[in-house]
Design a protein around this motif. Structure first.
Motif, mmCIF file in Angstrom:
data_model
loop_
_atom_site.group_PDB
_atom_site.id
_atom_site.type_symbol
_atom_site.label_atom_id
_atom_site.label_comp_id
_atom_site.label_asym_id
_atom_site.label_seq_id
_atom_site.Cartn_x
_atom_site.Cartn_y
_atom_site.Cartn_z
ATOM 1 N N ARG A 58 0.830 -1.204 0.000
ATOM 2 C CA ARG A 58 0.000 0.000 0.000
ATOM 3 C C ARG A 58 0.865 1.255 0.000
ATOM 4 O O ARG A 58 0.568 2.239 -0.709
ATOM 5 C CB ARG A 58 -0.924 0.004 1.214
ATOM 6 C CG ARG A 58 -2.079 -0.999 1.145
ATOM 7 C CD ARG A 58 -2.983 -0.871 2.370
ATOM 8 N NE ARG A 58 -3.570 0.466 2.454
ATOM 9 C CZ ARG A 58 -4.003 1.024 3.588
ATOM 10 N NH1 ARG A 58 -3.863 0.357 4.731
ATOM 11 N NH2 ARG A 58 -4.542 2.227 3.580
ATOM 12 N N HIS A 60 3.833 1.506 -1.213
ATOM 13 C CA HIS A 60 4.415 1.579 -2.554
ATOM 14 C C HIS A 60 3.446 2.274 -3.529
ATOM 15 O O HIS A 60 3.837 3.193 -4.266
ATOM 16 C CB HIS A 60 4.738 0.162 -3.019
ATOM 17 C CG HIS A 60 5.015 0.052 -4.484
ATOM 18 N ND1 HIS A 60 6.182 0.479 -5.065
ATOM 19 C CD2 HIS A 60 4.248 -0.458 -5.509
ATOM 20 C CE1 HIS A 60 6.147 0.241 -6.363
ATOM 21 N NE2 HIS A 60 4.989 -0.323 -6.661
ATOM 22 N N ARG A 61 2.189 1.834 -3.492
ATOM 23 C CA ARG A 61 1.204 2.432 -4.405
ATOM 24 C C ARG A 61 0.973 3.909 -4.072
ATOM 25 O O ARG A 61 0.834 4.743 -4.973
ATOM 26 C CB ARG A 61 -0.109 1.656 -4.324
ATOM 27 C CG ARG A 61 -0.017 0.247 -4.906
ATOM 28 C CD ARG A 61 -1.385 -0.378 -5.083
ATOM 29 N NE ARG A 61 -2.045 -0.614 -3.802
ATOM 30 C CZ ARG A 61 -1.922 -1.731 -3.086
ATOM 31 N NH1 ARG A 61 -1.116 -2.716 -3.524
ATOM 32 N NH2 ARG A 61 -2.563 -1.893 -1.951
ATOM 33 N N GLU A 65 1.440 7.163 -6.506
ATOM 34 C CA GLU A 65 0.385 8.147 -6.735
ATOM 35 C C GLU A 65 0.916 9.564 -6.524
ATOM 36 O O GLU A 65 0.427 10.515 -7.141
ATOM 37 C CB GLU A 65 -0.787 7.888 -5.775
ATOM 38 C CG GLU A 65 -1.552 6.605 -6.102
ATOM 39 C CD GLU A 65 -2.523 6.229 -4.987
ATOM 40 O OE1 GLU A 65 -2.585 6.983 -3.978
ATOM 41 O OE2 GLU A 65 -3.190 5.177 -5.103
#
Length: 534
Positions: A58, A60-61, A65
């Protein structure tokens, strides 16, 4: 929400990992990228690997973003780090591939390249491609050093040090370990990196039979773990290594306690890789204490947990009188071990077992190899083990004076590292050599010194290997004469066997009769057998 996050961050800062984990988990839907990384690290440190992996993914994402590729690569690095070390290859390879894609986009900076090189080097080391591992890890260490990333530099040097050792460049490997551990003690490095670095360095010392470094770093890890009682990944392994060093130092009760604590710690909240090592260590202590059924159960369970039960199981078979089974077991173990580092822990047991099976030539060959390996590794303990093995072989070959010289050097080596059990085992061999040279009094001194240590430790199988203690006021020489009397030898024959005059033997026999309160050779023999004097 703010108060909850503030408390979680404060717990994280003071390394209260369970409270930090619970606090971040309670706010998981509201966490930003940095707090997700803190959740991931806390989860790992309390043994919640699934939650840790999910939090890293999470984070990483979230970094992606926010167009923060450096942060995104940092998360894939720690995910890959855990997965490679756990040998979870499908997931590990997937995250390494993700890192490669980000690095190839040339947007993660040079340190991203260094992190990728570390992961691919670590993977290559696990796969046995040591040349590729060395190249990648050396490149990673160079990049980290150039960009002043002390954490990545330490991790890369430690891994590279182990690879160098397995490649046979022991001096370079040890130098890398020493250099990296300086940073671990002085630089601001994350707890995951600190714990893993200690474990990597201690494992290398175990491979090298390097007692002094291993004990120092184990003590350092123990102090670090004691400050963080919530830790799961490192404390159990620390306790295994503490048990090993306590056993070597003759503190067997404390060693058994540490091994038991390690076993319990390594099963919660899931069974860790070092669980088998804890079971094996318990088996070793039970074997030395003569608790053979318990030892066998521990070795069996260790094997089921993925830890080869050799050489302990082979030595257990030897003590049980199952010499053929011992030979078969140690032969198999040595033949399967291909490199000096993995072969060296088996050699001492191999020599003892082969000599018990009258395979002196096989024992001599391995004792010679052990001497070479000990010299290359530079281990004082292994050097003493090698000298004892050579002395033992010479004793079997009737080169008694040569054996005595080697055995005395071995004893000095064991004393230098404060290994009382090994000193006692060597004293047993020295006593045997001195007895063979006719020095009965000197032999008895050695046997009594060994007996005192074996009795203190509770080493019942080793006590059974000692000659019967002189009793009824008999001197060591009188016991020696009495044994020959019991075999039916005449005084002249006894004198010839011991290199003494017949008149001297007459005097010894007279003294024996007086001390035992008998008047004939037959009565002396009968009393000696009833009293277990011979």
């Amino acid at each position: 929400m703010v108060d909850g996050l503030a408390r979680a961050r404060e717990c994280y800062a003071r390394r209260a990992w369970r409270d930090a984990y619970d606090g971040f988990l309670g706010e998981r839907d509201e966490l930003g990228a940095d707090d997700l990384e803190r959740l991931a690290a806390s989860a790992y440190l309390v043994g919640s690997n699934r939650e840790s992996d999910e939090a890293w993914a999470r984070a990483h994402r979230r970094h992606l973003e926010e167009d923060d590729v450096v942060g995104a690569v940092r998360c894939t690095f720690w995910l890959g780090f855990r997965l490679v070390n756990a040998a979870e290859w499908p997931e590990a390879n997937a995250w390494i591939a993700r890192t490669e894609r980000l690095v190839a986009a040339a947007s993660g900076g040079a340190l991203a390249r260094g992190r990728l090189d570390y992961l691919t080097g670590l993977r290559a080391a696990f796969e046995g491609d040591l040349a590729a591992a060395a190249a990648d890890l050396e490149r990673s260490a160079a990049i980290a050093t150039r960009h002043a990333d002390s954490e990545l530099a330490a991790l890369a040097r430690l891994a590279l040090g182990r690879v160098r050792i397995f490649l046979g460049d022991i001096t370079a490997g040890i130098r890398l370990l020493d250099d990296a551990m300086l940073d671990i003690g002085s630089e601001p490095i994350s707890p995951i990196a600190v714990g893993d670095s200690y474990c990597t360095a201690i494992d290398a010392c175990h491979d090298l039979v390097d007692v002094r470094r291993g004990q120092a770093w184990t003590d350092g890890l123990a102090r670090w773990c004691e400050e963080q009682p919530d830790l799961v990944p490192f404390l159990g392994l620390c306790q295994v290594h503490r048990a090993e060093f306590l056993q070597l130092k003759g503190a067997w009760v404390e060693a058994m306690a540490q091994a038991g604590l390690a076993q319990a710690r390594l099963t919660q909240p899931f069974r860790q890789l070092a669980y088998g090592a804890a079971l094996y260590q318990q088996g070793e202590l039970h074997r030395l204490l003569g608790e053979f059924d318990r030892a066998e159960a521990c070795y069996r369970d260790a094997s089921a947990a993925g830890r080869d039960p050799q050489p302990g199981l082979a030595l257990l078979r030897l003590r049980q009188g199952r010499v053929g089974d011992a030979v078969q077991a140690i032969d198999r173990a040595v033949s399967e071990a291909r490199d000096p580092v993995s072969r060296s822990p088996l050699f001492a047991a191999y020599v003892e077992i082969m000599l018990s099976a009258d395979r002196v030539i096989d024992a001599e060959k391995v004792a010679s190899e052990l001497t070479v390996v000990a010299a290359s590794l530079g281990s004082p303990l292994l050097g003493a083990v090698a000298r004892r093995a050579v002395g033992w072989v010479r004793l079997a070959e009737k080169d008694t004076r040569g054996a005595l010289a080697d055995l005395r050097r071995a004893s000095d080596g064991f004393r230098d590292i404060e290994a009382p059990y090994e000193v006692a085992c060597t004293a047993l061999l020295i006593g045997t050599a001195r007895a063979a040279l006719g020095d009965a009094e000197g032999a008895e001194f050695e046997f009594e010194a060994a007996r005192a240590t074996f009795e203190r430790l509770g080493a019942r199988p080793d006590l059974a290997r000692l000659p019967a203690r002189a009793a009824a006021g008999l001197t060591a020489r009188e016991v020696q004469v009495l044994r020959l009397v019991a075999q039916g030898a005449t005084n002249r024959a006894i004198g010839s066997a011991l290199g003494l005059s017949e008149r001297t033997i007459d005097r010894h026999v007279s003294n024996i009769f007086t001390k035992l309160g008998v008047s004939s050779r037959a009565a002396a023999t009968a009393l000696a057998y009833r009293s277990n004097l011979i």
